[in-house]
Design a protein around this motif. Structure first.
Motif, mmCIF file in Angstrom:
data_model
loop_
_atom_site.group_PDB
_atom_site.id
_atom_site.type_symbol
_atom_site.label_atom_id
_atom_site.label_comp_id
_atom_site.label_asym_id
_atom_site.label_seq_id
_atom_site.Cartn_x
_atom_site.Cartn_y
_atom_site.Cartn_z
ATOM 1 N N SER A 1 113.908 -6.911 19.085
ATOM 2 C CA SER A 1 113.584 -6.819 20.512
ATOM 3 C C SER A 1 113.073 -5.429 20.856
ATOM 4 N N ARG A 2 113.656 -4.402 20.240
ATOM 5 C CA ARG A 2 113.182 -3.040 20.471
ATOM 6 C C ARG A 2 111.819 -2.820 19.830
ATOM 7 N N VAL A 3 111.633 -3.361 18.630
ATOM 8 C CA VAL A 3 110.331 -3.267 17.970
ATOM 9 C C VAL A 3 109.263 -3.936 18.819
ATOM 10 N N ARG A 4 109.582 -5.078 19.415
ATOM 11 C CA ARG A 4 108.634 -5.792 20.268
ATOM 12 C C ARG A 4 108.236 -4.938 21.469
ATOM 13 N N ASP A 5 109.211 -4.273 22.105
ATOM 14 C CA ASP A 5 108.902 -3.425 23.252
ATOM 15 C C ASP A 5 108.066 -2.217 22.837
ATOM 16 N N ILE A 6 108.377 -1.651 21.687
ATOM 17 C CA ILE A 6 107.596 -0.512 21.194
ATOM 18 C C ILE A 6 106.174 -0.948 20.884
ATOM 19 N N SER A 7 106.023 -2.142 20.297
ATOM 20 C CA SER A 7 104.693 -2.664 20.003
ATOM 21 C C SER A 7 103.874 -2.836 21.276
ATOM 22 N N ALA A 8 104.497 -3.339 22.331
ATOM 23 C CA ALA A 8 103.785 -3.508 23.604
ATOM 24 C C ALA A 8 103.335 -2.165 24.158
ATOM 25 N N THR A 9 104.131 -1.129 23.944
ATOM 26 C CA THR A 9 103.760 0.208 24.408
ATOM 27 C C THR A 9 102.610 0.764 23.590
ATOM 28 N N ILE A 10 102.642 0.556 22.274
ATOM 29 C CA ILE A 10 101.538 1.003 21.417
ATOM 30 C C ILE A 10 100.229 0.387 21.897
ATOM 31 N N GLU A 11 100.278 -0.863 22.298
ATOM 32 C CA GLU A 11 99.082 -1.561 22.750
ATOM 33 C C GLU A 11 98.493 -0.929 24.005
ATOM 34 N N LYS A 12 99.339 -0.302 24.826
ATOM 35 C CA LYS A 12 98.867 0.322 26.058
ATOM 36 C C LYS A 12 98.284 1.706 25.824
ATOM 37 N N LEU A 13 98.688 2.356 24.738
ATOM 38 C CA LEU A 13 98.219 3.711 24.457
ATOM 39 C C LEU A 13 96.837 3.665 23.816
ATOM 40 N N HIS A 14 95.948 4.540 24.281
ATOM 41 C CA HIS A 14 94.566 4.526 23.800
ATOM 42 C C HIS A 14 94.210 5.754 22.974
#
Length: 391
Positions: free
Chosen positions: A101-114
């Motif tokens: 669940s934490r990995v999933r949230d971190i992945s979503a954040t990576i997707e937002k960073l450009h």
């Protein structure tokens, strides 16, 4: 004789870590199977046949694991993103330090960073925080991270999302319906705070409604302008703003004190100007987070300021009026929003003199030499050196 060992917190932690490691092992097995199938199908000469067989990979994994294709595809995309861009996070997942669940949230954040440097900063900091905090705390931390390291892009996304605000009604069974609103966070927070405060006020002894039912009835009343509506609604909302953001030096966000929401700082200007809420603005140092200033930016004076002004003046500030200050309105000398909600710009006026001021028949004025606030009846005398007339 059989003996038992009492469970300990260490054994619980070990169990959770093993569960996280099992999650990582399962997802790694999915990735390995997917990669093997991609390599196998690459040898198929027919492009149509190759496309068909590759489209069935997620379905095959789903059949083996009891998951839907969508869930399999989500896990594979998360694994690819985290492994490729933040290998330290993936290693922590494999070692059971953080769960999926934490990995999933971190992945979503990576997707937002450009920006690559932003992803690198995230990788260096996030594992330590994620390992020692709850999932909710991590999500708030991740949101703040994006807003701080790429504030300009985050503001652009917020402005774009704000254009999609809307209200939707979905009619359901049993004569009930859902009213959903997609709103800017600060406006939704103000609505929530007002509902909660008003619904929790002392009720009539014969009123057997629950707090939730009162909130629903109040919302209907406000939207339909029925008898349930009330104009005497107030709420305290506080936001934290970095000094550099407030000064306009950098783009940034105003964040709620509980960290649940944040909006681009300029968004608050329009809401503050309406004066319907006690808005507090806490200015913090952008580096140390030390509190630099605390301002009231709403129309109505907070309780502490209101009581202080009542004690300071004692009675209505109209000439000769002795109505106790606690029975008076707190009036702005310079009308809001041009005039601030501060002690030097406010004072008690009884309702009668407040109405006279509103009609331009009563004026607040200041005598600069003595810096004492006095009140003159209209028309002002020649001795008045500076005066502010209510709009």
């Amino acid at each position: 004789m059989a003996t038992t060992t009492a469970p300990t917190t260490e054994s619980l932690s070990d169990a959770v870590r093993r569960q996280s490691m099992a999650e990582a092992h399962t997802i790694q097995a999915m990735v390995d199977y997917r990669d093997a199938e991609m390599a196998r199908t690459a040898l198929i000469e027919s492009s149509l046949r190759r496309k068909i067989e590759r489209s069935a990979i997620a379905l095959t994994i789903g059949e083996a694991t009891g998951m839907s294709e969508a869930r399999i595809q989500l896990r594979l995309s998360i694994a690819d993103r985290v492994r490729d861009k933040t290998p330290q996070v993936w290693e922590a997942f494999v070692d059971g330090i953080i769960d999926f669940s934490r990995v999933r949230d971190i992945s979503a954040t990576i997707e937002k960073l450009h920006r690559e440097e932003s992803v690198a900063r995230l990788e260096n900091r996030v594992v330590g925080y994620a390992a020692d905090h709850t999932g909710t705390e991590l999500r708030q931390w991740l949101r703040r991270f994006v807003q701080r390291v790429e504030a300009d892009l985050a503001v652009e996304r917020a402005d774009a999302a704000r254009k999609d605000r809307h209200v939707a009604v979905a009619h359901g069974d049993d004569s009930m319906s859902w009213l959903n609103a997609y709103l800017p966070s600060h406006e939704a927070a103000a609505i929530e705070a007002r509902l909660r405060k008003e619904a929790r006020k002392p009720a009539d002894p014969d009123d057997d409604r629950t707090v939730a039912q009162r909130e629903a009835d109040l919302l209907v009343g406000w939207c339909t302008d029925s008898d349930a509506a009330t104009s005497a609604i107030d709420a305290n909302i506080a936001v934290t703003v970095g000094a550099d953001v407030l000064a306009g030096a950098t783009p940034g966000f105003a964040e709620s004190t509980d960290g649940c929401w944040a909006v681009p700082a300029p968004w608050l200007a329009d809401v503050v100007a309406t004066g319907g809420t006690f808005w507090h603005r806490i200015v913090v140092d952008p580096v140390s987070d030390d509190v630099l200033a605390h301002e009231y930016v709403g129309r109505f004076a907070p309780d502490t300021l209101a009581v202080a002004l009542q004690f300071l003046h004692g009675v209505c500030q109209a000439p000769g009026c002795m109505v106790p200050a606690e029975r008076c309105d707190l009036d702005h000398r310079i009308p809001h929003p041009a005039g601030p909600t501060t002690g030097d710009n406010m004072g008690p006026l009884c309702r009668r003199h407040h109405n006279l001021k509103g009609h331009g028949l009563l004026h607040w004025s200041t005598s600069p030499p003595a810096e004492l606030i006095v009140i003159e009846l209209y028309p002002p005398t020649p001795a008045v050196e500076m005066e502010y007339v209510a709009a």
